[in-house]
Enzyme design. Structure first.
Site, PDB file in Angstrom:
ATOM      1  N   ASP A  78       0.901  -1.183   0.042  1.00  0.00           N
ATOM      2  CA  ASP A  78      -0.055   0.120   0.100  1.00  0.00           C
ATOM      3  C   ASP A  78       0.831   1.285   0.164  1.00  0.00           C
ATOM      4  O   ASP A  78       1.913   1.258   0.356  1.00  0.00           O
ATOM      5  CB  ASP A  78      -0.811   0.009   1.231  1.00  0.00           C
ATOM      6  CG  ASP A  78      -2.089   0.774   0.989  1.00  0.00           C
ATOM      7  OD1 ASP A  78      -3.108   0.504   0.448  1.00  0.00           O
ATOM      8  OD2 ASP A  78      -2.074   1.972   1.374  1.00  0.00           O
ATOM      9  N   SER A  79       0.474   2.381  -0.563  1.00  0.00           N
ATOM     10  CA  SER A  79       1.031   3.842  -0.541  1.00  0.00           C
ATOM     11  C   SER A  79       0.118   4.644  -0.031  1.00  0.00           C
ATOM     12  O   SER A  79      -1.142   4.658   0.169  1.00  0.00           O
ATOM     13  CB  SER A  79       1.251   3.995  -1.793  1.00  0.00           C
ATOM     14  OG  SER A  79       2.446   3.118  -2.661  1.00  0.00           O
TER      15      SER A  79
END
Length: 201
Positions: A78-79
């Site tokens: 995830d970012s």
């Protein structure tokens, strides 16, 4: 190209950039998107550091898919984007994308990218990295042209950019690992897979 893999992992995502990173690195994988309420996790973590939130989201995705595929190594990622202490999620509409770009204009964006490995429904490894991206001053006419060209593709992107597309137009300077900017700390992931004998050492 999967010549370096001893076994096939599961990527808990359909992200085109993450799929491309694994494919180009020679990692055998299949894509199974995770059903995770990201906003609920963020809300529960409140004012936690962005790095911790990105790691928690990556871990939640890995665990969710690992529960379905307990015999496989599952990779979640995830970012998260932070500008001036404010976290930004993926834009839900064209107007929100425009609003985000106006907020980013002339400021430095910190992009946190995290990854987690799970097996048997349990987290085994988590790591993250960050990059700093200096956003140039963006005119309204540029923002309008950019969104017209890039929507809806950037609706799935925190930071409202695809660095492998027209995204570099937004920035005057980027400091950080290219894979982190693409959305996953790939070098750390490859090290972790080698340590678990998933990849040839």
């Amino acid at each position: 190209m999967t010549v370096f893999s001893r076994e096939t992992i599961v990527l808990a995502s359909r992200s085109a950039s993450r799929c491309a990173m694994l494919d180009q690195a020679g990692v055998a994988f299949e894509s199974v998107p995770a059903d995770v309420d990201e906003r609920a996790i963020e809300a529960e973590m409140g004012d936690a550091d962005p790095e911790e939130i990105a790691q928690a989201l990556a871990a939640a995705k890995a665990v969710a898919v690992s529960a379905q595929r307990p015999d496989s190594w599952v990779l979640g990622s995830d970012s998260l984007v932070e500008v001036d202490g404010h976290r930004f999620d993926k834009p839900a509409s064209k107007q929100e994308a425009v609003d985000h770009l106006r907020a980013f204009s002339g400021r430095t964006m910190t992009l946190h990218s995290a990854a987690a490995l799970a097996r048997g429904g349990r987290i085994d490894w988590v790591a993250s990295d960050f990059a700093r991206l200096a956003v140039r001053d963006l005119s309204d006419s540029f923002i309008e042209a950019y969104i017209e060209a890039e929507w809806p593709a950037v609706g799935a992107c925190v930071g409202v950019f695809r660095i492998e597309g027209p995204g570099p137009q937004l920035f005057s300077r980027i400091a950080g690992d290219q894979f982190t900017v693409l959305g996953m700390p790939l070098l750390a992931v490859l090290d972790a897979l080698r340590a678990r004998e998933v990849l040839l050492a």
